[in-house]
Design an enzyme around this catalytic site. Structure first.
Site, short mmCIF file in Angstrom:
data_model
loop_
_atom_site.label_atom_id
_atom_site.label_comp_id
_atom_site.label_asym_id
_atom_site.label_seq_id
_atom_site.Cartn_x
_atom_site.Cartn_y
_atom_site.Cartn_z
NE ARG A 312 -3.90 0.23 2.05
CZ ARG A 312 -3.77 1.37 2.50
NH1 ARG A 312 -2.88 1.46 3.58
NH2 ARG A 312 -4.37 2.40 2.50
CB CYS A 344 16.54 -4.72 -5.75
SG CYS A 344 17.50 -5.78 -4.76
#
Ligand SMILES: Cc1ncc(COP(=O)(O)O)c(C=O)c1O
Length: 417
Positions: A312, A344
């Site tokens: 979210r 990453c």
């Protein structure tokens, strides 16, 4: 109101210290409160008691079997959007006659599964879908209960990605063209028109968009009567927001006060599809600080949960509260920091530019209000195992989904030799 409180300096879920679960289950994990969950459902029931109604929990918000099962035991039906959610709802013990099925892209396989299961109604979103439902029902020798999802063109005043009731959104059938679609559906032999549906968006924090949408829907129901289509169900969708930070969304009772009198006059059963409002504040994500670091004067708390566990913040720039599990940490000097995960991606954060106490390596924090659209949107990105889910009831906790294993990550995969 929720059941995550400090007692003796430690954050608890009901009567269980989160630290204890972390020690025994490991981190990260989602933790849900059974009491909060069921209380939120009962608040809805109470708010709409003056009108015939059916509350269909929106399974997409949190689709863990144990969560669905607790709500089903309390009397809920289910709002589903896929064959997978139907499978879960049935496994969790939901009465098929309390299941409504929305979604713009139902496949014939899913339609067949739903028909054979005997669900209450399809919330159909296009004329091509109506033809598909009619054809599958004819092949099976069954009648499909159908509502058309109309798009009332109301601005829910929420994040654009969770607005669904505007003309420009992909959802539903424009309210202007919907009468024609009902006429078309009325000709179809294996379709029984029993309802009308709308869902205007999520995390709505005002009553007015609901009132506007319901008014438009009721005017539409009158038009349907004018062409001799008398429906039994008015499904007003979900969407009521919760407090993540400083929002003060209306309570279900406040919403009901504004819309029940008009809805009652229709003589129909009112279907609702709350998700976030039931489960959002009934869950937290507990994570451990792996490292702390400073780059160019900026502080980062690197934790063991990432955007793959809770998307979210990255996806909607959503605010999630951060609380230390050990209350003593809250008394430390505060600083501006980001709480970031191991993924990453620069978008991998759980909190950004937040004033927080100085967490140290190894300490636990709770990402608050994470019960809805948390685990259900989690992925295995970066080949991370999805986390454990725990349900607390009183002084006991239950692991209701085991942490995935490395083997789980490659299930179904093979090399080609
Ligand atoms: C058709 C439908 N009903 C209900 C919901 C649940 O919304 P919320 O969790 O905001 O109550 C959604 C969410 O997107 C939805 O698409």
């Amino acid at each position: 109101m929720h059941d995550f409180q400090y007692a003796n300096g430690a954050l608890h879920c009901e009567s269980v210290p989160l630290e204890k679960i972390a020690q025994e289950v490991g981190t990260p994990f989602y933790c849900y409160s059974q009491n909060t969950l069921v209380r939120h459902f009962k608040v809805y029931e109470e708010a709409f008691k003056d009108v015939n109604h059916l509350i269909c929990y929106a399974v997409k918000a949190n689709s863990n079997l144990a969560i669905i099962n607790e709500l089903v035991k309390a009397g809920a039906g289910c709002d589903i959007v896929s064959g997978g959610e139907l499978f879960r709802a049935l496994k969790a013990g939901c009465d098929p006659k309390k299941i409504v099925y929305a979604g713009v892209g139902k496949t014939e396989e899913e339609i067949e599964y739903a028909l054979k299961s005997g669900i209450l109604m399809f919330n159909a979103e296009s004329s091509q879908e109506l033809f598909a439902i009619d054809a599958v029902a004819a092949r099976l020798g069954l009648k499909a209960g159908v509502a058309l999802r109309v798009n009332p063109d109301v601005d829910p005043k929420t994040h654009p990605y969770i607005s669904t009731g505007l003309k420009k959104n992909k959802f539903g059938i424009s309210i202007d063209g919907a009468l024609e679609e009902y006429r078309l559906a009325a000709q179809m032999k294996n379709i029984q028109l029993i309802g009308v549906h709308q869902h205007i968006g999520s995390q709505i924090t005002q009553v007015s968009p609901f009132v506007d949408a319901v008014e438009r829907l009721l005017a539409f129901v009158e038009k349907l009567k004018g062409i001799n289509i008398n429906i039994k169900y008015i499904d007003i969708g979900g969407g009521l927001g919760i407090t993540y930070k400083d929002e003060s969304p209306p309570l279900p009772a406040e919403l009901a006060k504004e819309i029940v009198p008009q809805l009652k006059k229709s003589g129909c059963t009112i279907v609702m599809e709350p998700g976030r409002n039931i489960v959002g504040n009934a869950g937290v994500l507990v994570s451990r600080v792996l490292y702390t670091k400073k780059n160019e004067g900026k502080t980062f708390f690197v934790v063991d949960a990432g955007m793959n566990d809770l998307v979210r913040p990255a996806m909607y720039q959503a605010h999630q509260g951060i609380q230390p599990v050990d209350h003593a940490v809250a008394d430390r000097p505060k600083l501006e920091a980001d709480v970031v995960g191991p993924i990453c991606e620069s978008g991998d954060f759980l909190a950004k530019d937040r004033i927080l106490p100085e967490f140290k390596k190894g300490e636990l924090l709770a990402v608050m209000s994470a019960g809805a659209y948390g685990f259900s949107m989690a992925s295995n990105y970066n080949s991370r195992r999805r986390v454990a889910e725990v349900l607390v009831k009183g002084s006991a906790y239950h692991v209701v989904r085991a942490r995935e294993t490395w083997e789980d990550l490659i299930r179904g995969e093979k090399t080609i030799g």
